[in-house]
Scaffold this active site. Structure first.
Site, PDB file in Angstrom:
ATOM      1  N   ALA A   7       0.852  -1.189   0.000  1.00 29.27           N
ATOM      2  CA  ALA A   7       0.000   0.000   0.000  1.00 29.27           C
ATOM      3  C   ALA A   7       0.885   1.235   0.000  1.00 29.27           C
ATOM      4  CB  ALA A   7      -0.908  -0.005   1.228  1.00 29.27           C
ATOM      5  N   MET A   8       0.803   2.033  -1.059  1.00 25.93           N
ATOM      6  CA  MET A   8       1.665   3.202  -1.226  1.00 25.93           C
ATOM      7  C   MET A   8       0.832   4.476  -1.258  1.00 25.93           C
ATOM      8  SD  MET A   8       4.326   1.735  -4.100  1.00 25.93           S
ATOM      9  CE  MET A   8       5.374   3.208  -4.001  1.00 25.93           C
ATOM     10  N   SER A   9       1.014   5.325  -0.257  1.00 28.13           N
ATOM     11  CA  SER A   9       0.263   6.577  -0.189  1.00 28.13           C
ATOM     12  C   SER A   9       0.968   7.710  -0.920  1.00 28.13           C
ATOM     13  CB  SER A   9       0.080   6.984   1.274  1.00 28.13           C
ATOM     14  OG  SER A   9       1.334   7.326   1.854  1.00 28.13           O
ATOM     15  N   GLY A  10       2.243   7.499  -1.272  1.00 28.19           N
ATOM     16  CA  GLY A  10       3.034   8.570  -1.848  1.00 28.19           C
ATOM     17  C   GLY A  10       3.902   9.255  -0.815  1.00 28.19           C
ATOM     18  N   ASP A  55       6.995   6.981   4.326  1.00 29.51           N
ATOM     19  CA  ASP A  55       6.967   5.688   5.009  1.00 29.51           C
ATOM     20  C   ASP A  55       6.642   4.540   4.059  1.00 29.51           C
ATOM     21  OD1 ASP A  55       7.543   6.913   7.450  1.00 29.51           O
ATOM     22  OD2 ASP A  55       5.429   7.280   7.880  1.00 29.51           O
ATOM     23  N   SER A  56       5.530   4.646   3.353  1.00 23.67           N
ATOM     24  CA  SER A  56       5.132   3.549   2.466  1.00 23.67           C
ATOM     25  C   SER A  56       6.063   3.425   1.272  1.00 23.67           C
ATOM     26  CB  SER A  56       3.680   3.732   2.001  1.00 23.67           C
ATOM     27  OG  SER A  56       3.514   4.960   1.323  1.00 23.67           O
ATOM     28  N   MET A  70      -4.548   3.569  -2.822  1.00 27.64           N
ATOM     29  CA  MET A  70      -6.007   3.537  -2.660  1.00 27.64           C
ATOM     30  C   MET A  70      -6.580   4.946  -2.637  1.00 27.64           C
ATOM     31  SD  MET A  70      -6.476   0.424   0.087  1.00 27.64           S
ATOM     32  CE  MET A  70      -4.986   0.794   1.015  1.00 27.64           C
ATOM     33  N   CYS A  72     -11.292   2.292   9.233  1.00 30.84           N
ATOM     34  CA  CYS A  72     -10.753   2.211   7.877  1.00 30.84           C
ATOM     35  C   CYS A  72      -9.795   1.030   7.755  1.00 30.84           C
ATOM     36  CB  CYS A  72     -10.045   3.513   7.529  1.00 30.84           C
ATOM     37  SG  CYS A  72      -9.395   3.550   5.855  1.00 30.84           S
ATOM     38  N   CYS A 127      -7.917  12.183   7.486  1.00 31.04           N
ATOM     39  CA  CYS A 127      -7.635  12.398   6.066  1.00 31.04           C
ATOM     40  C   CYS A 127      -8.783  13.052   5.312  1.00 31.04           C
ATOM     41  CB  CYS A 127      -7.233  11.083   5.402  1.00 31.04           C
ATOM     42  SG  CYS A 127      -8.573   9.881   5.214  1.00 31.04           S
TER      43      CYS A 127
END
Length: 366
Positions: free
Chosen positions: A10-13, A16-17, A36, A106, A204
């Site tokens: 899972a990459m949020s940009g 950390d990810s 996502m 979530c 968020c």
């Protein structure tokens, strides 16, 4: 396929990810990145620039990193599921006089389930996230979450609801690192801009961290439905008026709009009479709590009362307590009184650094 296996990250940009994905890639996993899309900033009533994990810039940052390291990247649109469950619950909880915990919902009901479904379609044995937490297989056969190395960044509190089935396929690559070390890794990767990305501590989907405006945007008739109510003391004495009980939370001191000559706090919310009970700081103290919808992680059940450290909010340092399980309800008896138990928030139980489990605070007891 890599000998280590295929992992959906899972990459949020964010840093950390992104570092988690590169770390697994360099360890020899076959990495597939996924971002996502959970919400639209415009639909949340925001007035400032779109920021955070769901912005176009963040999605592009995640994709660019994946391209540079030669692994595929996908975008998963879960706005419908997220809105129907997390956002609707957020609004409903405030209207019920409780303080919601959207990150837990979530993780538990949206992100992990969405990741697992996509992982299955892509033949991934594992999923991974950039959470600061650790996971291991216990001698009793259960998958146990424990605190991350960085105490200031530990995110085990928001992971109590993840099922054993999902934990069995989950990896947390950052658990044994500090935030400072992760930023340095990003610099070493030549990702200076990524390393210096600021963090958001807001919910968020709540623009500018203004949940009152968000509630009004999602429920335009809210003020008309509920209207002004009374501030009262614990003995029922009316000491002023407020704009409506959903706009207050347990423990709140600022922004009350009433002056009583001494510091006063919200100690209780009574939706049935649209009343907000005020009191002095000591009146926030409670010796017990009841916790519903519990999910146990380290043990299948607690057959006998056990001592644990209980955290009643994310940044809480924790309090020594005794846990007694009654089916789906956990009774928590604190050795020393705690302040600010807010129904709707999570109570999370620890044995040392290990996560015993957690649930939602259902009511306050003196």
């Amino acid at each position: 396929m890599s000998k280590k296996g295929r992992v959906l990250v899972a990459m949020s940009g964010g840093v950390d990810s992104s570092v988690a994905a590169v770390m697994l890639h360099e360890q020899g996993y076959e990495v597939i990145g996924i971002t996502m899309k959970t919400w639209d900033y415009a639909s949340s009533g925001g007035s400032s620039k779109e920021t955070g994990c769901c912005s176009l810039d963040s999605i592009n940052d995640a994709r660019t990193l994946a391209v540079n390291y030669g692994f595929p990247h996908y975008i998963l649109d879960i706005r419908s599921e997220f809105g129907d469950y997390v956002i609707d619950n957020f609004v409903d909880e405030y209207i019920a006089g409780r303080t919601p915990n959207p990150c837990v919902l979530c993780n538990t009901h949206i992100k992990w389930e969405a990741l697992m479904k996509r992982a299955d379609k892509l033949d991934c044995e594992f999923i991974a996230t950039g959470h600061y937490a650790n996971i291991r297989l216990h001698d009793n056969g259960r998958h146990v979450i424990s605190k991350g190395k960085d105490e200031n960044k530990d995110q085990s509190y928001v992971l109590w609801g993840v099922s054993q089935e999902n934990l069995a396929r989950t990896q947390f690559p950052l658990g044994s690192f500090t935030k400072k070390e992760i930023r340095q890794m990003a610099l070493d990767m030549g990702q200076k801009e990524l390393a210096n990305k600021s963090e958001s501590y807001e919910i968020c989907f709540v623009p500018d961290n203004d949940y009152r405006s968000f509630l009004r945007h999602k429920r335009p008739s809210l003020d008309e439905e509920i209207g002004p109510g009374n501030f009262i003391l614990s003995d029922g004495t009316v000491v002023g008026q407020h704009i409506g009980y959903p706009y207050f939370t347990i423990g709140q001191r600022r922004g009350l709009g009433v002056a009583l000559g001494k510091p006063m706090f919200v100690i209780q919310i009574l939706p049935e009479s649209n009343s907000v009970v005020l009191g002095e700081e000591h009146e926030l103290e409670r010796s017990k709590a009841l916790v519903k919808n519990i999910n146990l992680v380290k043990y299948a059940s607690l057959e006998e009362p056990m001592e644990a450290i209980t955290k009643i909010r994310y940044k809480d340092s924790g309090a020594i307590s005794t846990l007694t399980q009654h089916g789906d309800i956990m009774q928590v008896d604190f050795v020393h009184n705690v302040k600010g138990i807010a129904p709707g928030q999570s109570a999370v139980f620890y044995e040392g650094d290990d996560l015993i489990g957690g649930g939602f605070l259902m009511k306050e007891e003196k």
